[in-house]
Design an enzyme around this catalytic site. Structure first.
Site, short mmCIF file in Angstrom:
data_model
loop_
_atom_site.label_atom_id
_atom_site.label_comp_id
_atom_site.label_asym_id
_atom_site.label_seq_id
_atom_site.Cartn_x
_atom_site.Cartn_y
_atom_site.Cartn_z
N SER A 261 14.05 46.85 -2.59
CA SER A 261 13.41 45.73 -3.29
C SER A 261 12.44 46.15 -4.38
O SER A 261 11.92 45.28 -5.10
CB SER A 261 12.70 44.82 -2.29
OG SER A 261 13.63 44.07 -1.54
N SER B 92 9.35 39.17 -0.84
CA SER B 92 10.53 39.89 -1.32
C SER B 92 11.78 39.05 -1.11
O SER B 92 12.85 39.56 -0.75
CB SER B 92 10.66 41.24 -0.60
OG SER B 92 11.39 42.16 -1.37
N LYS C 63 13.06 44.80 -7.78
CA LYS C 63 12.59 43.47 -8.18
C LYS C 63 11.53 43.56 -9.27
O LYS C 63 11.28 42.58 -9.98
CB LYS C 63 12.05 42.71 -6.97
CG LYS C 63 13.12 42.26 -5.97
CD LYS C 63 12.50 41.46 -4.83
CE LYS C 63 13.55 40.83 -3.94
NZ LYS C 63 14.22 41.78 -3.04
#
Length: 443
Positions: free
Chosen positions: A108, A166, A111
């Site tokens: 993640s 997340s 991101k």
């Protein structure tokens, strides 16, 4: 009859030679334009090896890279991350690193690149009605914030879902708002290239494990540094808790809400920590990129795939401690590359709660320089070239017609000599100019 046929053939040859000479003269004119008027060449791909690594030769080497001076503190003894990097956010100097360009699954932390790409495009107060299609295709086991279909969400709530929880569901909704998942992936890849993050291959916008999707400690640090130059990005990644919109209460019909907390375990615990993003998947292991301020100095750290998931925070904190203690006691082993694109604009910048000038000096977007002035655009100089060629070609045709008319009249046989555009000088000039153009291209 034979004489007229010969005259017509000579006339055609004259026109062809004149056109060739006109084009050659136009090409010569283009080679004399100032360099700023020529379109920039596409950047060549740079291999991530010791000879051509982005950020410096040492960052392309394997193992730990450090250049201590007298009195420099020792690196933490228990670093197990397969790749890590610590850098000064203000100067971009890389203080130490291990396998900085090693491509690894980012989880993640990718991101951050998603936010770098999409966050500036939408006003934070904009409301969007989520459709079932926008929540389809989420990977099994994805982290979710709890977005519900057929309900409205403000953009700022979706971004809190991205940064704090997340949430892959929030990512997919924002990606569909941006034109779809595939378009967003394409734009993220282009944004990575603009940041000179050449280890990164984007397959999905949320960082979910996919074949071929990789990044590096160097690239993730670039994403964090660029993102923190956006006031909204900085605000979201530093938020510890927030209220998130829920579904509809079956009894009252009113919209509910619930608390969400940032999954970054260092936020609020490590002194001066700003953010930025953590991640974990079975394939990627733990990944973390953080930024912290102390005594007017801001450091960035990235740790990828340590031996155990929980160690990613301990190792990041120990590297930050080392970096602050090493101020002025180590030489840099590399440099963070600068963003080659102009600062991103968009609705979000206008609606941001904090102006860019209110950010710390190091986090303010870089000012445009001479590289932002491309001179004449490709369309302009190409149009000028074609216009010049057509004008010269038309003039050559006029000369050819006049020569044909002169050839038909006995009193006009000497109207145009051998040095005319259609005479022998034309082809010789064309050959000479083509040779010159060829030599210019080889320089």
């Amino acid at each position: 009859m034979q004489s007229k046929h010969v005259q017509r053939r000579r006339t055609r040859q004259t026109a062809q030679a004149a056109a060739a000479s006109a084009l050659a003269l136009t090409a010569l004119a283009l080679t004399t334009l100032p360099l700023t008027a020529l379109p920039p060449a596409a950047p060549a791909a740079v291999a991530q090896d010791a000879g051509a690594a982005v950020g410096g030769e040492r960052l392309g080497r394997p193992a730990v890279q450090i250049a201590p001076l007298a009195g420099a503190p020792a690196l933490p003894a228990t670093l197990t991350g397969r790749s890590w990097l610590v850098a000064d956010a203000t100067t971009g100097e890389v203080l130490a690193a291990r396998d900085a360009h090693l491509p690894l699954p980012p989880a993640s932390t990718l991101k951050m690149l998603f936010a770098d790409t999409v966050l500036p495009k939408f006003d934070r107060a904009l409301e969007h009605q989520v459709t079932p299609a926008e929540l389809a295709g989420l990977g099994a086991g994805s982290s979710l914030v709890g977005v519900k279909e057929n309900l409205p969400y403000r953009v700022e709530d979706l971004w809190r879902g991205v940064f704090l929880s997340s949430g892959n569901d929030a990512v997919h909704v924002l990606a569909h708002m941006n034109g779809g998942v595939q378009r967003t992936v394409t734009e993220m890849q282009a944004r990575a290239q603009a940041l000179q993050a050449r280890d990164t291959k984007v397959v999905t916008p949320d960082g979910y494990d996919m074949d071929g999707q990789v990044s590096s400690a160097y690239d993730l640090t670039l994403f964090a540094r660029a993102g923190l130059r956006n006031a909204d990005f900085r605000s979201y990644c530093s938020t510890r808790t927030a209220r998130f919109p829920g579904g509809l209460d079956k009894l009252t019909g009113q919209r509910t809400s619930f608390d969400i907390a940032n999954t970054d375990r260092l936020l609020g615990k490590y002194p001066g920590l700003i953010g930025v993003k953590n991640g974990y998947t079975t394939n990627a292991g733990a990944t973390f990129t953080g930024a912290a301020e102390r005594d007017g100095r801001t450091l960035l750290v990235t740790v990828m795939h340590p031996e155990a998931q929980g160690k990613v925070y301990d190792e990041a904190a120990s590297l930050l401690d080392w970096g602050f203690a090493a101020a002025g006691k180590v030489q840099p082993v590399g440099q963070l590359a600068e963003d080659t694109a102009a600062p991103a604009g968009g609705a979000s910048s206008a609606a941001a709660p904090q102006a860019a000038t209110d950010l710390p000096a190091w986090a303010q977007p870089p000012l445009g320089g001479p590289s932002n002035d491309p001179g004449l655009t490709p369309a302009v100089w190409t149009g000028a070239a074609l216009a010049g060629a057509l004008a010269l070609w038309a003039a050559a045709r006029t000369v050819a017609r006049r020569r044909a008319a002169a050839a038909a009249a006995p009193s006009s046989t000497t109207a145009i000599g051998a040095t005319a555009v259609g005479g022998r000088t034309g082809p010789r000039l064309s050959r000479r100019l083509r040779a010159r153009l060829h030599s210019v291209r080889r320089r």
